[in-house]
Design an enzyme around this catalytic site. Structure first.
Site, PDB file in Angstrom:
ATOM      1  N   SER A 283       1.261  17.474   9.245  1.00  9.77           N
ATOM      2  CA  SER A 283       2.187  18.365   9.101  1.00  9.77           C
ATOM      3  C   SER A 283       3.121  18.730  10.143  1.00  9.77           C
ATOM      4  O   SER A 283       2.341  19.281  11.310  1.00  9.77           O
ATOM      5  CB  SER A 283       1.413  19.635   8.534  1.00  9.77           C
ATOM      6  OG  SER A 283       2.539  20.688   8.363  1.00  9.77           O
TER       7      SER A 283
ATOM      8  N   LYS B 166       4.496  15.300   6.559  1.00 11.66           N
ATOM      9  CA  LYS B 166       4.973  16.400   5.883  1.00 11.66           C
ATOM     10  C   LYS B 166       5.952  17.079   6.810  1.00 11.66           C
ATOM     11  O   LYS B 166       5.485  17.535   7.823  1.00 11.66           O
ATOM     12  CB  LYS B 166       3.759  17.343   5.372  1.00 11.66           C
ATOM     13  CG  LYS B 166       4.035  18.516   5.365  1.00 11.66           C
ATOM     14  CD  LYS B 166       2.816  19.107   4.382  1.00 11.66           C
ATOM     15  CE  LYS B 166       2.665  20.490   4.976  1.00 11.66           C
ATOM     16  NZ  LYS B 166       1.250  21.199   4.453  1.00 11.66           N
TER      17      LYS B 166
ATOM     18  N   LYS C 118       7.903  20.639   7.661  1.00 11.64           N
ATOM     19  CA  LYS C 118       8.314  22.014   7.107  1.00 11.64           C
ATOM     20  C   LYS C 118       9.943  22.110   7.126  1.00 11.64           C
ATOM     21  O   LYS C 118      10.565  21.745   7.834  1.00 11.64           O
ATOM     22  CB  LYS C 118       7.584  23.051   8.543  1.00 11.64           C
ATOM     23  CG  LYS C 118       6.024  22.910   8.339  1.00 11.64           C
ATOM     24  CD  LYS C 118       5.599  23.536   7.412  1.00 11.64           C
ATOM     25  CE  LYS C 118       4.017  23.684   7.528  1.00 11.64           C
ATOM     26  NZ  LYS C 118       3.677  24.482   6.289  1.00 11.64           N
TER      27      LYS C 118
ATOM     28  N   ASP D 151       7.389  21.115   3.014  1.00  7.26           N
ATOM     29  CA  ASP D 151       6.632  22.312   2.770  1.00  7.26           C
ATOM     30  C   ASP D 151       7.455  23.411   3.069  1.00  7.26           C
ATOM     31  O   ASP D 151       7.916  23.570   4.374  1.00  7.26           O
ATOM     32  CB  ASP D 151       5.457  22.393   3.537  1.00  7.26           C
ATOM     33  CG  ASP D 151       4.340  23.455   3.171  1.00  7.26           C
ATOM     34  OD1 ASP D 151       4.873  24.284   2.256  1.00  7.26           O
ATOM     35  OD2 ASP D 151       3.382  23.522   3.680  1.00  7.26           O
TER      36      ASP D 151
ATOM     37  N   GLU E 199       6.298  21.169  -1.565  1.00  5.77           N
ATOM     38  CA  GLU E 199       5.096  22.199  -1.417  1.00  5.77           C
ATOM     39  C   GLU E 199       5.789  23.572  -1.426  1.00  5.77           C
ATOM     40  O   GLU E 199       6.343  24.048  -0.741  1.00  5.77           O
ATOM     41  CB  GLU E 199       4.384  21.890   0.020  1.00  5.77           C
ATOM     42  CG  GLU E 199       3.007  22.420  -0.232  1.00  5.77           C
ATOM     43  CD  GLU E 199       2.067  22.056   1.122  1.00  5.77           C
ATOM     44  OE1 GLU E 199       2.337  20.929   1.615  1.00  5.77           O
ATOM     45  OE2 GLU E 199       1.263  22.875   1.661  1.00  5.77           O
TER      46      GLU E 199
ATOM     47  N   ASP F  43       0.678  25.458  -2.847  1.00  6.76           N
ATOM     48  CA  ASP F  43      -0.559  25.915  -1.936  1.00  6.76           C
ATOM     49  C   ASP F  43      -0.738  27.225  -2.230  1.00  6.76           C
ATOM     50  O   ASP F  43      -1.566  27.846  -2.790  1.00  6.76           O
ATOM     51  CB  ASP F  43       0.310  25.339  -0.572  1.00  6.76           C
ATOM     52  CG  ASP F  43      -0.491  26.207   0.726  1.00  6.76           C
ATOM     53  OD1 ASP F  43      -1.283  26.748   0.509  1.00  6.76           O
ATOM     54  OD2 ASP F  43      -0.202  25.505   1.658  1.00  6.76           O
TER      55      ASP F  43
ATOM     56  N   LYS G 256      -6.996  24.680   0.020  1.00 13.81           N
ATOM     57  CA  LYS G 256      -7.729  24.975   1.335  1.00 13.81           C
ATOM     58  C   LYS G 256      -8.576  26.006   0.997  1.00 13.81           C
ATOM     59  O   LYS G 256      -8.649  27.065   0.464  1.00 13.81           O
ATOM     60  CB  LYS G 256      -6.604  25.833   1.900  1.00 13.81           C
ATOM     61  CG  LYS G 256      -5.178  25.192   2.342  1.00 13.81           C
ATOM     62  CD  LYS G 256      -4.313  25.899   3.063  1.00 13.81           C
ATOM     63  CE  LYS G 256      -3.009  25.372   3.417  1.00 13.81           C
ATOM     64  NZ  LYS G 256      -2.067  26.060   4.150  1.00 13.81           N
TER      65      LYS G 256
ATOM     66  N   GLY H 190      -4.355  22.420   5.622  1.00 13.60           N
ATOM     67  CA  GLY H 190      -5.137  22.564   6.924  1.00 13.60           C
ATOM     68  C   GLY H 190      -4.347  23.952   7.195  1.00 13.60           C
ATOM     69  O   GLY H 190      -3.224  24.475   6.729  1.00 13.60           O
TER      70      GLY H 190
END
Ligand code: OSB
Ligand code: MG
Length: 372
Positions: free
Chosen positions: A135, A161, A163, A188, A213, A238, A262, A290
């Site tokens: 990420s 991934k 952000k 995400d 996400e 998420d 998670k 994570g």
């Protein structure tokens, strides 16, 4: 197993690189490290709440308060035979899942160690290695992001991934996709958009992403269902999935096609396994997210990924990416084919480095049946 001691340590670890998401930039990773002891064995857990309520309403202060005032008194001096028993003892507590998860994690570790078994084995895990995704935080500009992506593609990560946030999305994703047409790529948003952005989010469909996400509200599953109908790209939830019921409802509504589990967010490993099973029965693939964990939380996550329906690459990255010095080892390293080995040693698969832990501990408190 009679629980005799619960230690809580507030730990603050400087991150090697600051991590920027739509909710802010983190330069250190604070966490609570929990140690449970009973009948000659001990177990370790990590609370993934942050200093502030940015990702979730929980903070390290609220977690500490709930652990001290409600969790410790309910379990210290009691016979606790497993996570189901723990949940029974804590049944009156609503929410505060990150606080519960940290203690539950330590209990699983304690029990696995007492039985001489690996946690993956105790959970019923089947796979010996797990594909690793990474990420990557928001960068200054698309060119800088492409460089960071290149480094991680070279290291062998199986999914990248990115952000994203309003104003930090389409040109960034376009630049990465142009340079790497074939990698498994996802984004995400950490709840940074609303349904009014649907037209804009549809432009992401052009980049052949594995998933988007949590684009919308952190507690929403209704607008996500509307958005999912308008997108080709799969939505992965998420923040919005905090309980097994949330997973069942989101699947029933069509709010997502993928779920990220998670353990901290959902209250621990027992709930994680319930969500895993609900998703498996519905044909929804899952992966493990994570929270910039130390090797204690990371080790626990790796054990969870050995479950059969954790099929997509998880946000489980090499330890060396996060901290100069970790508080437990051996560290996690990426294999040549982009996977992380599931450990077969007793418990979560790492041993605490007490000297390293002492160096990053700001305060510590030990709770016993006599003190609660
Ligand atoms: O949304 O998945 C997230 C980190 C902190 C809070 C939320 C998230 C993340 C990550 C990092 O994406 C995953 C990791 O490398 O631990
Ligand atoms: Mg996320």
């Amino acid at each position: 197993m009679r629980i005799e001691e619960l230690d809580v340590r507030y730990v603050s670890m400087p991150l090697i690189t600051p991590f920027t998401t739509s909710f802010g930039t983190e330069v250190t990773r604070p966490c609570l490290i929990i140690r449970l002891a009973g009948e000659g064995a001990e177990g370790w857990g990590e609370c993934v709440a942050g200093d502030g309520p940015w990702y979730s309403y929980e903070t390290l202060d609220t977690a500490w308060s709930v652990i001290k005032s409600f969790i410790a008194p309910a379990i210290l001096g009691k016979d606790v035979s497993g996570a189901a028993d723990l949940w029974r003892l804590l049944a009156r507590i609503r929410g505060h899942r990150m606080a519960i998860a940290a203690v539950e994690q330590a209990l699983w570790d304690l029990q696995a160690r007492a039985a001489g078994k690996s946690l993956a084995n105790v959970l019923g895990g089947t796979s010996g290695e797990t594909p690793s995704g990474v990420s990557l935080g928001i960068k200054e500009n698309p060119a800088a992001l492409v460089e960071v992506v290149a480094t991680h593609v070279e290291q062998g990560y199986k999914r990248i991934k990115l952000k994203i946030a309003p104003g930090r999305d389409l040109p960034f994703v376009a630049a990465v996709r142009e340079r790497f047409p074939d990698i498994l790529l996802s984004v995400d948003a950490n709840s940074a958009y609303t349904l009014a952005d649907t037209k804009h989010l549809r432009e992401l469909d052009a980049f052949n992403l594995l998933m988007i996400e949590q684009p919308l509200g952190e507690e929403d599953i209704v607008d996500h269902a509307t958005l999912q109908r308008d997108l080709k790209t799969a939505i992965c939830l998420d923040e919005a999935i905090c309980t097994p019921d949330d997973a069942r409802n989101a699947i029933a509504l069509g709010s997502c096609r993928i779920i990220n589990i998670k353990p901290g967010r959902v209250g621990g490993l027992l709930r994680s396994m319930k969500i895993h099973d609900i998703c498996q029965a519905a044909g929804i693939p899952v992966w493990c997210g994570g929270m910039l964990e130390t090797n204690i939380g990371r080790a626990t996550n790796v054990c969870l990924t050995s479950l059969p329906n954790i099929t997509l690459p998880s946000d489980i990255t090499a330890s060396a990416r996060y901290f100069h010095e970790d508080i437990a080892g051996p560290s996690f390293v990426l294999s040549k084919n982009g996977t992380m080995a599931v450990r077969t040693t007793p418990g979560i698969g790492v041993e605490v480095d007490h000297a390293a832990l002492a160096r990053v501990t700001k305060w510590q408190e030990t709770l016993t049946p006599a003190t609660v």
